[in-house]
Design a protein around this motif. Sequence first.
Motif, short mmCIF file in Angstrom:
data_model
loop_
_atom_site.label_atom_id
_atom_site.label_comp_id
_atom_site.label_asym_id
_atom_site.label_seq_id
_atom_site.Cartn_x
_atom_site.Cartn_y
_atom_site.Cartn_z
N HIS A 61 0.87 -1.17 0.00
CA HIS A 61 0.00 0.00 0.00
C HIS A 61 0.91 1.22 0.00
N GLU A 104 -3.93 2.92 -3.06
CA GLU A 104 -4.25 2.11 -4.22
C GLU A 104 -3.35 2.40 -5.42
N ARG A 109 -7.45 0.08 -7.74
CA ARG A 109 -7.47 -1.24 -7.09
C ARG A 109 -6.42 -1.34 -5.99
N ASP A 110 -6.76 -2.13 -5.00
CA ASP A 110 -5.86 -2.43 -3.90
C ASP A 110 -5.00 -3.63 -4.31
N ASN A 112 -3.24 -5.49 -2.68
CA ASN A 112 -3.34 -6.60 -1.74
C ASN A 112 -4.72 -7.27 -1.75
N ARG A 113 -5.48 -7.05 -2.81
CA ARG A 113 -6.76 -7.73 -2.98
C ARG A 113 -6.91 -8.31 -4.38
N ILE A 185 -7.18 -13.52 4.18
CA ILE A 185 -8.22 -12.91 3.37
C ILE A 185 -7.99 -13.29 1.91
N LYS A 187 -7.43 -13.41 -1.92
CA LYS A 187 -6.75 -12.56 -2.90
C LYS A 187 -5.69 -11.64 -2.31
N THR A 188 -5.27 -11.89 -1.06
CA THR A 188 -4.17 -11.12 -0.48
C THR A 188 -2.84 -11.79 -0.79
#
Length: 325
Positions: A61, A104, A109-110, A112-113, A185, A187-188
Amino acid sequence: MKVIQNKDDLKILGKIIKPGESKEVSFNLAKLHTRTPVDVPIIIERSKKPGPTILITAGIHGDEINGVEIVRQLIAKGINKPKTGTTICIPVLNIFGFINMKREFPDGRDLNRVFPGSKTGSLASRVAYTITTEILPHIDFVLDFHTGGAMRYNAPQVRISKGNADFNISAQIFGAPFVLYSDNIAKTFRNTCNKMGKPILLFEGGKSIHIDNNITNTGVNGAKRILHHLGMLRSNFKVSRPKERPIFIAESRWIRANFSGMFKASIQINGKVKKGQIIGNITDPYGKFNHFVKASYEGYIINVNESPIVYQGDALFHISTKLSD
């Protein structure tokens, strides 16, 4: 911990790094609208002696600067130059966010997702795909440094999934004051590492857009302890023991604001509170309203919202509710 005793040449993003070599490899993310290339430096240090390969990352991030500073110090002090094996340091995974001081990617988009990513997906997804396919297959152990977001200050803590004895041992060796059991979590980066069988410690500490000496010292010392445990830390670096045994937290909950207003915490991070204890207050700008925030249960304060303005429902304190042996 089972590790690969890598004696062979290492190939990262088309570049060959031989045992005993130091090399900076450029990870070309994309180009700006001006056609200027944007590269992420990957700093690779290899010993002539075979040993494990450890990946040290931060800045997934872009506004989480404490983690970037921790990895910077590891490189600047030469801690990343291993006695055995290989270290791969990526101080800033999200260079776009780092430049703009945002969490982001430019596509919103993040990073980490979106792991493990896609070769033909969004920009963030393509970056995740390259990390997953080009770097992670070579790795035996991962240290990933994070920071609290949105003005929420995290006590220095390691986050691991429950039920893995090796993770417990590694977290204890790292020596952060708290170890928080948290589910992976989807998709991390952490979830992808676990699915690939790559042990990972995720460190959280401090708040975004801020550098805190206590947090960075905890992160650097923790990394040194892990390297020492793996037989990778050179003898000229001293390893200090943690002042206290880490507190393992099995469950935790957020205390949220019942009212909007100006907020001030009256309890320090890391502190232990009793149920009903006053830990902060919410006021209005006109001197007509003053609400005392009380602890809903006994536990350790592991996150404090440092924003001076809060709205009803905002997270104020993250507090442990159940400890683990």
